[in-house]
Design an enzyme around this catalytic site. Sequence first.
Site, mmCIF file in Angstrom:
data_model
loop_
_atom_site.group_PDB
_atom_site.id
_atom_site.type_symbol
_atom_site.label_atom_id
_atom_site.label_comp_id
_atom_site.label_asym_id
_atom_site.label_seq_id
_atom_site.Cartn_x
_atom_site.Cartn_y
_atom_site.Cartn_z
ATOM 1 N N ASP A 118 0.792 -1.236 0.000
ATOM 2 C CA ASP A 118 0.000 0.000 0.000
ATOM 3 C C ASP A 118 0.827 1.291 0.000
ATOM 4 O OD1 ASP A 118 -1.858 -1.993 0.269
ATOM 5 O OD2 ASP A 118 -2.727 -1.285 2.131
ATOM 6 N N LYS B 207 -6.879 -4.802 -3.193
ATOM 7 C CA LYS B 207 -7.656 -5.306 -2.062
ATOM 8 C C LYS B 207 -8.624 -4.239 -1.558
ATOM 9 C CE LYS B 207 -3.873 -4.285 1.200
ATOM 10 N NZ LYS B 207 -4.536 -3.502 2.244
ATOM 11 N N CYS C 264 -1.828 -2.589 7.840
ATOM 12 C CA CYS C 264 -1.729 -3.520 6.704
ATOM 13 C C CYS C 264 -0.418 -4.308 6.689
ATOM 14 C CB CYS C 264 -1.959 -2.768 5.406
ATOM 15 S SG CYS C 264 -3.658 -2.105 5.334
#
Length: 198
Positions: free
Chosen positions: A9, A109, A153
Amino acid sequence: MAKALLAVDLQNDFYEDGALAVPNASEINPRVNELLESDKYQLIVGSQDWHPISHLSFASNHGKDPFTPYSDEQGLGPVLWPDHCVQQTEGAEFNSEIKTVNFDYILRKGTDKEVDSYSAFQDNDGTDLGLAGLLKSLEIDEVDIVGLAFDYCVKYTAQDSVKNGFKTNIILAGTRAVNPEELQKLKQELKKAGVNLK
């Protein structure tokens, strides 16, 4: 031993000027790029939060303020977030300093509006995102992880990596946390789960 790099990310909304900014996020870019350009990985995967505007992890979709405590059985929570990483927006794009040309594969995602996805391995409700199968098909047995944010994450991706049987390393110079004051506690939790911190 075959090794993969997971770059989690690295998107504009998680950098200093983003909607869900991680303090000092841009400090990680030189180390991340160094790893992206190294020749020690058989596979490099970039994960990308890719939320619909209607995503139920967004406080705006509940008429509430960001960071209001919230959780449900579908895998939302522990708080509601500001709108971030909305599909097709600049905030969802990878940070321009990151050498994304070295990504072999991009895994998106958080695309289901009712379920969040902290880990690159599975949605928060346990739905498999296919990453473990990809790594195993290439006979990968060790994974290095960098990215944002360390306490969300990156943490969940690392824990799931261990659960899937991979030797798992978080490269500390390649990650930053939303809540830096919780770092020591988090490091202990990760070590206990079998994650190596390098």
